[in-house]
Design a protein around this motif. Structure first.
Motif, PDB file in Angstrom:
ATOM      1  N   GLU A  79      18.862-104.414  68.922  1.00 18.94           N
ATOM      2  CA  GLU A  79      19.934-104.910  67.553  1.00 18.94           C
ATOM      3  C   GLU A  79      21.434-104.248  67.991  1.00 18.94           C
ATOM      4  O   GLU A  79      22.077-104.235  66.596  1.00 18.94           O
ATOM      5  N   ASP A  80      21.544-103.118  68.180  1.00 22.58           N
ATOM      6  CA  ASP A  80      23.269-102.090  68.859  1.00 22.58           C
ATOM      7  C   ASP A  80      23.785-103.003  69.226  1.00 22.58           C
ATOM      8  O   ASP A  80      24.647-102.468  69.464  1.00 22.58           O
ATOM      9  N   LYS A  81      22.880-103.791  70.218  1.00 18.70           N
ATOM     10  CA  LYS A  81      24.098-104.235  71.474  1.00 18.70           C
ATOM     11  C   LYS A  81      25.207-104.814  71.355  1.00 18.70           C
ATOM     12  O   LYS A  81      26.008-105.705  72.332  1.00 18.70           O
ATOM     13  N   ASP A  82      25.308-105.759  70.184  1.00 18.36           N
ATOM     14  CA  ASP A  82      26.373-106.709  69.193  1.00 18.36           C
ATOM     15  C   ASP A  82      27.250-105.949  68.448  1.00 18.36           C
ATOM     16  O   ASP A  82      28.030-106.015  67.885  1.00 18.36           O
ATOM     17  N   ARG A  83      27.354-104.309  68.777  1.00 22.65           N
ATOM     18  CA  ARG A  83      28.063-103.753  67.767  1.00 22.65           C
ATOM     19  C   ARG A  83      29.387-103.852  68.919  1.00 22.65           C
ATOM     20  O   ARG A  83      29.065-102.899  69.813  1.00 22.65           O
ATOM     21  N   ARG A  84      29.655-103.544  67.601  1.00 27.46           N
ATOM     22  CA  ARG A  84      31.123-103.217  68.431  1.00 27.46           C
ATOM     23  C   ARG A  84      32.224-102.056  67.624  1.00 27.46           C
ATOM     24  O   ARG A  84      32.643-102.078  66.575  1.00 27.46           O
ATOM     25  N   PHE A  85      32.832-101.372  68.317  1.00 27.65           N
ATOM     26  CA  PHE A  85      34.121-100.122  67.830  1.00 27.65           C
ATOM     27  C   PHE A  85      35.384-100.020  68.949  1.00 27.65           C
ATOM     28  O   PHE A  85      35.774-100.426  69.677  1.00 27.65           O
ATOM     29  N   ILE A  86      35.809 -99.155  68.133  1.00 27.99           N
ATOM     30  CA  ILE A  86      37.379 -98.803  68.628  1.00 27.99           C
ATOM     31  C   ILE A  86      37.263 -97.915  68.200  1.00 27.99           C
ATOM     32  O   ILE A  86      37.259 -96.919  67.246  1.00 27.99           O
TER      33      ILE A  86
ATOM     34  N   LEU B 272      47.329 -88.354  70.989  1.00 24.42           N
ATOM     35  CA  LEU B 272      47.919 -87.212  71.696  1.00 24.42           C
ATOM     36  C   LEU B 272      48.420 -85.884  71.266  1.00 24.42           C
ATOM     37  O   LEU B 272      48.141 -84.803  72.395  1.00 24.42           O
ATOM     38  N   SER B 273      48.395 -85.812  69.768  1.00 25.09           N
ATOM     39  CA  SER B 273      49.097 -84.549  69.151  1.00 25.09           C
ATOM     40  C   SER B 273      47.734 -83.441  69.360  1.00 25.09           C
ATOM     41  O   SER B 273      48.529 -82.397  69.528  1.00 25.09           O
ATOM     42  N   ASP B 274      46.913 -83.624  68.923  1.00 20.04           N
ATOM     43  CA  ASP B 274      46.080 -82.622  68.687  1.00 20.04           C
ATOM     44  C   ASP B 274      44.061 -82.746  69.324  1.00 20.04           C
ATOM     45  O   ASP B 274      43.763 -82.406  69.426  1.00 20.04           O
ATOM     46  N   GLY B 275      44.648 -84.188  70.278  1.00 20.32           N
ATOM     47  CA  GLY B 275      43.016 -83.849  71.291  1.00 20.32           C
ATOM     48  C   GLY B 275      42.207 -85.003  70.192  1.00 20.32           C
ATOM     49  O   GLY B 275      40.855 -84.307  70.797  1.00 20.32           O
ATOM     50  N   SER B 276      42.279 -85.263  69.214  1.00 17.37           N
ATOM     51  CA  SER B 276      40.993 -85.661  68.133  1.00 17.37           C
ATOM     52  C   SER B 276      40.931 -86.995  68.628  1.00 17.37           C
ATOM     53  O   SER B 276      41.555 -87.984  69.001  1.00 17.37           O
ATOM     54  N   ILE B 277      39.340 -87.223  68.484  1.00 19.55           N
ATOM     55  CA  ILE B 277      38.827 -88.866  68.154  1.00 19.55           C
ATOM     56  C   ILE B 277      38.322 -89.089  67.304  1.00 19.55           C
ATOM     57  O   ILE B 277      37.627 -87.893  66.551  1.00 19.55           O
ATOM     58  N   LYS B 278      38.743 -91.088  67.516  1.00 22.24           N
ATOM     59  CA  LYS B 278      38.347 -91.540  65.284  1.00 22.24           C
ATOM     60  C   LYS B 278      38.016 -92.002  66.209  1.00 22.24           C
ATOM     61  O   LYS B 278      38.117 -93.211  67.086  1.00 22.24           O
ATOM     62  N   ILE B 279      36.617 -92.582  65.557  1.00 24.12           N
ATOM     63  CA  ILE B 279      35.773 -93.977  66.315  1.00 24.12           C
ATOM     64  C   ILE B 279      35.514 -95.448  64.667  1.00 24.12           C
ATOM     65  O   ILE B 279      35.377 -94.518  63.743  1.00 24.12           O
ATOM     66  N   MET B 280      36.142 -96.494  64.625  1.00 27.48           N
ATOM     67  CA  MET B 280      36.006 -96.445  63.378  1.00 27.48           C
ATOM     68  C   MET B 280      35.331 -98.199  64.047  1.00 27.48           C
ATOM     69  O   MET B 280      35.319 -98.080  65.653  1.00 27.48           O
ATOM     70  N   GLU B 281      34.549 -98.944  63.313  1.00 29.71           N
ATOM     71  CA  GLU B 281      33.329 -99.965  63.947  1.00 29.71           C
ATOM     72  C   GLU B 281      33.452-101.024  63.019  1.00 29.71           C
ATOM     73  O   GLU B 281      34.257-100.990  62.236  1.00 29.71           O
ATOM     74  N   PHE B 282      33.346-102.208  64.094  1.00 27.58           N
ATOM     75  CA  PHE B 282      33.548-103.628  63.153  1.00 27.58           C
ATOM     76  C   PHE B 282      32.571-103.988  61.935  1.00 27.58           C
ATOM     77  O   PHE B 282      31.444-103.862  63.172  1.00 27.58           O
ATOM     78  N   PRO B 283      33.042-104.828  61.451  1.00 25.60           N
ATOM     79  CA  PRO B 283      31.858-105.319  60.672  1.00 25.60           C
ATOM     80  C   PRO B 283      30.790-106.275  61.576  1.00 25.60           C
ATOM     81  O   PRO B 283      31.954-107.267  62.138  1.00 25.60           O
ATOM     82  N   SER B 284      29.676-106.293  61.943  1.00 28.46           N
ATOM     83  CA  SER B 284      28.813-107.322  61.580  1.00 28.46           C
ATOM     84  C   SER B 284      27.588-107.378  61.309  1.00 28.46           C
ATOM     85  O   SER B 284      27.579-107.182  60.197  1.00 28.46           O
ATOM     86  N   LEU B 285      27.078-108.808  61.471  1.00 28.02           N
ATOM     87  CA  LEU B 285      25.542-109.266  61.210  1.00 28.02           C
ATOM     88  C   LEU B 285      24.626-107.592  60.667  1.00 28.02           C
ATOM     89  O   LEU B 285      23.956-107.243  61.228  1.00 28.02           O
TER      90      LEU B 285
ATOM     91  N   ILE C 179      25.486-104.636  59.398  1.00 26.90           N
ATOM     92  CA  ILE C 179      26.211-103.530  59.203  1.00 26.90           C
ATOM     93  C   ILE C 179      27.402-104.008  59.111  1.00 26.90           C
ATOM     94  O   ILE C 179      28.400-104.814  59.099  1.00 26.90           O
ATOM     95  N   SER C 180      28.233-102.916  57.500  1.00 31.69           N
ATOM     96  CA  SER C 180      29.071-103.097  56.938  1.00 31.69           C
ATOM     97  C   SER C 180      30.677-102.871  57.322  1.00 31.69           C
ATOM     98  O   SER C 180      31.600-102.523  57.435  1.00 31.69           O
ATOM     99  N   GLY C 181      30.249-102.211  58.504  1.00 32.84           N
ATOM    100  CA  GLY C 181      31.707-101.359  59.596  1.00 32.84           C
ATOM    101  C   GLY C 181      31.693-100.347  58.826  1.00 32.84           C
ATOM    102  O   GLY C 181      31.858 -99.535  57.906  1.00 32.84           O
ATOM    103  N   GLY C 182      33.322 -99.722  59.440  1.00 33.36           N
ATOM    104  CA  GLY C 182      33.920 -98.875  58.794  1.00 33.36           C
ATOM    105  C   GLY C 182      34.063 -97.073  59.227  1.00 33.36           C
ATOM    106  O   GLY C 182      33.765 -97.429  60.901  1.00 33.36           O
ATOM    107  N   LYS C 183      34.170 -96.255  58.754  1.00 26.47           N
ATOM    108  CA  LYS C 183      34.516 -95.206  59.680  1.00 26.47           C
ATOM    109  C   LYS C 183      33.167 -94.597  60.368  1.00 26.47           C
ATOM    110  O   LYS C 183      32.089 -94.372  59.372  1.00 26.47           O
ATOM    111  N   PHE C 184      32.799 -94.663  62.322  1.00 20.90           N
ATOM    112  CA  PHE C 184      31.962 -94.075  62.645  1.00 20.90           C
ATOM    113  C   PHE C 184      32.131 -93.272  62.259  1.00 20.90           C
ATOM    114  O   PHE C 184      30.744 -91.634  62.817  1.00 20.90           O
ATOM    115  N   LEU C 185      33.334 -92.180  63.125  1.00 16.89           N
ATOM    116  CA  LEU C 185      33.048 -90.973  63.202  1.00 16.89           C
ATOM    117  C   LEU C 185      34.635 -89.911  62.616  1.00 16.89           C
ATOM    118  O   LEU C 185      35.729 -90.759  63.291  1.00 16.89           O
ATOM    119  N   THR C 186      34.719 -89.101  61.895  1.00 14.63           N
ATOM    120  CA  THR C 186      36.409 -88.701  61.699  1.00 14.63           C
ATOM    121  C   THR C 186      37.046 -87.796  62.648  1.00 14.63           C
ATOM    122  O   THR C 186      36.603 -88.494  63.718  1.00 14.63           O
TER     123      THR C 186
END
Length: 637
Positions: free
Chosen positions: A434-441, A446-459, A461-468
């Motif tokens: 069930e997690d194979k069709d989930r897509r993320f950005i 580059l300014s502070d080396g932080s990573i943010k992960i957003m998820e696309f809405p899918s069947l 799953i509402s999507g949204g912010k996965f990692l601040t």
């Protein structure tokens, strides 16, 4: 003079001197209430009356002759005069020297005392008394311990002590105190011996431990007696008032943790032989401000050497307790002066001090002493481990100051890379279908080396912010000093572990490719080619291809014009398999169709070294066996 020639008067005869009874007989008495007189029947002392002698006999009686007149008076046996007991032993006393031990509780100086006692036995009335000789400054109530009186025996109730119970070596209990008799005087020893009692040998009376200690202290004080000085203080005040010997000294505290060499000024007052130490202003940096380290006082050479009986709680000492003080001759440059446990090394002195030693003490002061201060040792502070509260940078900031401050940011990196973000497409690497069709950005700032992960809405799953937006540490790094993900770790096909979730990067935007071209030192050529191929497939590099063809065309025209021989240019062009250029019929235009652009780009594949598996067919191109695009020859048309 013969006794018969003594006048016969009362009191002068020898018989009257030996007479002891002088009782006068009674001559008056009462009879029926009337006073009557009756002549004495005996004389004084019950002697016969003179009327009964022969001299008073009547004349009619025959005369009897007294034999004493012929043979003399008969000698009478001398009778010892009677003396009562209290008269016989009046003022006669037996003296015994004894001692007893007294327990002393709650004392660290002594556990018991030995008290010496004199026991007196009065023979006139069989009474006993005990006295303790007075000792000065003993702290005890001495004198009469047992009052004079008859002392009953404890072992034999109803019986009292007599002089037969006292002997050298015996223990006598008087009023609950057991006295041990150790000696007696000469009269007592003779009296007991005369009455059949064998007196034991004299015993040694033990000494009191405290008394012995006091005697030792007195002997030591006698040895330490000092003759009073004849120095005139008034003369010294008038002569040396305001004159001080000034020395430069250094305090060596390098042996203790954090210690160093500290310089001071030492003054010796000639007026009263006192010493003072003043701190210098340059030594008060980082320390409590204090003008004087030592006020004017007499400095003893050994301040710990005090008498045994001197109270340890008292710090102020006088000349009676201190044996020796520092004198001017002790202050020589290079000597060490001990100031109540601290070591001061004399380095130099002023001009007045040198003149005083030369003219008064006849002593030459050495030259100035130079010392090299050791370099301060750099102590490496060990940072504590990360406790898991907040970020490691925030926890580390609390170790550098008492008031935690916000970690400083790299302003240069922030200004250069402001609003620059690398975006990647990714998916979760998981075994759950069930997690194979989930897509993320995944966005990397580059300014502070932080990573943010957003998820696309899918069947489902509402999507949204996965990692601040935050820094993500690598899984194999030290948790106390973590290493964070950098741009060189992010590429197509890379697996990024964000805490407990594994992400696989499947795509990247065009800015990522531009960033790789601008920083080739961060990425390997294979990674850059991989991203380039992805964008070629997506058709994102059309402008780049057209620009490259235009640059090649201009370069080619420049080379043709420089050649002098056109035949050589034609030959070169034919060998390079360029389309018709030599005949002069036509020259390739820089503006060509899209199909020809692709054909020309893939025809120059050897130059760009881009692997490509795209089949492009046109009238003027053909796909070779090697998968590369080449131009057609004229005879192949």
């Amino acid at each position: 003079m013969h006794c018969r020639k003594i006048t016969s008067l009362p009191g002068l005869s020898l018989e009257e001197r030996q007479k002891r009874n002088h009782h006068v007989p009674q001559s008056f008495f009462y009879q029926n209430g009337h006073r009557q007189f009756r002549g004495p029947s005996v004389g004084i002392g019950k002697e016969p009356l003179q009327e009964t002698f022969k001299d008073f006999c009547s004349a009619s009686e025959p005369i009897e002759y007294d034999p004493a007149l012929i043979y003399g008076q008969r000698k009478k046996q001398q009778v010892t005069p009677f003396r009562p007991h209290f008269v016989l032993y009046d003022k006669k006393t037996l003296k015994f020297m004894a001692f007893f031990r007294q327990h002393v509780p709650d004392s660290r100086m002594e556990h018991y005392r030995v008290r010496h006692v004199n026991i007196f036995y009065y023979l006139e009335d069989d009474t006993v008394a005990a006295f303790e000789p007075l000792v000065k400054n003993c702290g005890l109530s001495q004198g009469k311990l047992v009052r004079r009186g008859k002392i009953a025996k404890t072992s034999q109730p109803g019986f009292f002590y007599t002089w037969k119970d006292f002997n050298v070596g015996n223990d006598v209990e008087l009023n609950g105190i057991i006295f041990h008799i150790a000696d007696c005087d000469t009269f007592t020893r003779e009296f007991l011996t005369a009455n059949g009692i064998e007196v034991n040998e004299r015993e040694c009376i033990p000494k009191d431990p405290v008394s012995i200690e006091k005697m030792v202290q007195q002997a030591q004080q006698a040895l330490k007696h000092k003759t009073p000085s004849n120095d005139d203080k008034l003369r010294r005040f008038l002569e040396y008032s305001g004159m001080n010997l000034c020395f430069d000294c250094v305090l060596d505290e390098t042996q203790r943790p954090g210690g160093e060499l500290i310089t001071f000024k030492m003054y010796y007052s000639l007026e009263d032989d006192t010493v003072a130490i003043r701190e210098l202003p340059e030594n008060q940096q980082g320390r409590d401000v204090s003008g004087m380290l030592l006020k004017r006082t007499k400095l003893p050479k050994d301040w710990r050497k005090t008498p045994i009986d001197f109270p340890a709680i008292i710090f102020n000492t006088t000349e009676a307790e201190i044996d020796e003080y520092y004198q001017p001759r002790d202050f020589i440059i290079g000597n060490t002066i001990f100031v109540f446990g601290r070591k001061f090394l004399l380095l130099d002195c002023d001009k007045f001090t040198r003149n005083y030693f030369d003219k008064v003490l006849r002593c030459v002061q050495p030259g100035k002493l130079e010392i090299q201060k050791p370099k301060p040792s750099q102590i490496k502070l060990k940072l504590p481990d990360y406790l898991g509260l907040g970020t490691p940078e925030d926890s580390l900031a609390s170790c550098y100051s008492l008031i935690p401050r916000t970690p400083k940011k790299d302003v240069t990196s922030y200004l250069i890379n402001s609003n620059k973000t690398l975006r990647y497409g990714c998916r979760i690497e998981t075994a759950h279908p069930e997690d194979k069709d989930r897509r993320f950005i995944m966005s990397y700032n580059l300014s502070d080396g932080s990573i943010k992960i957003m998820e696309f809405p899918s069947l489902g799953i509402s999507g949204g912010k996965f990692l601040t937006s935050q820094k993500v540490p690598r899984p194999d790094s030290n948790p106390h000093k973590p290493d964070y993900y950098t741009p060189k770790d992010l590429y197509i096909g890379a697996i990024i572990k964000v805490y407990a979730t594994r992400f696989v990067i499947t795509s990247a935007d065009l800015f990522v490719y531009r960033y790789m071209q601008a920083h080739p030192e961060l990425f390997s050529p294979m990674i850059i080619d991989n991203v380039r191929m992805y964008h070629l497939k997506e058709g994102n590099l059309r402008d780049d291809i057209q620009k490259a063809i235009k640059e090649d065309h201009e370069k080619y025209i420049a080379e043709v014009e420089t050649k002098s021989n056109i035949s050589d240019a034609i030959h070169d062009a034919m060998t390079e398999r360029v389309p018709e250029l030599v005949t002069g019929k036509r020259i390739p235009s820089p503006y060509i169709s899209e199909d020809e652009v692709k054909k020309e780009y893939h025809g120059k594949e050897d130059k760009y070294k881009l692997p490509c598996n795209i089949n492009i067919k046109n009238e003027d191109t053909i796909l070779s066996d090697t998968g590369r695009v080449r131009f057609l020859e004229p005879h192949e048309e």
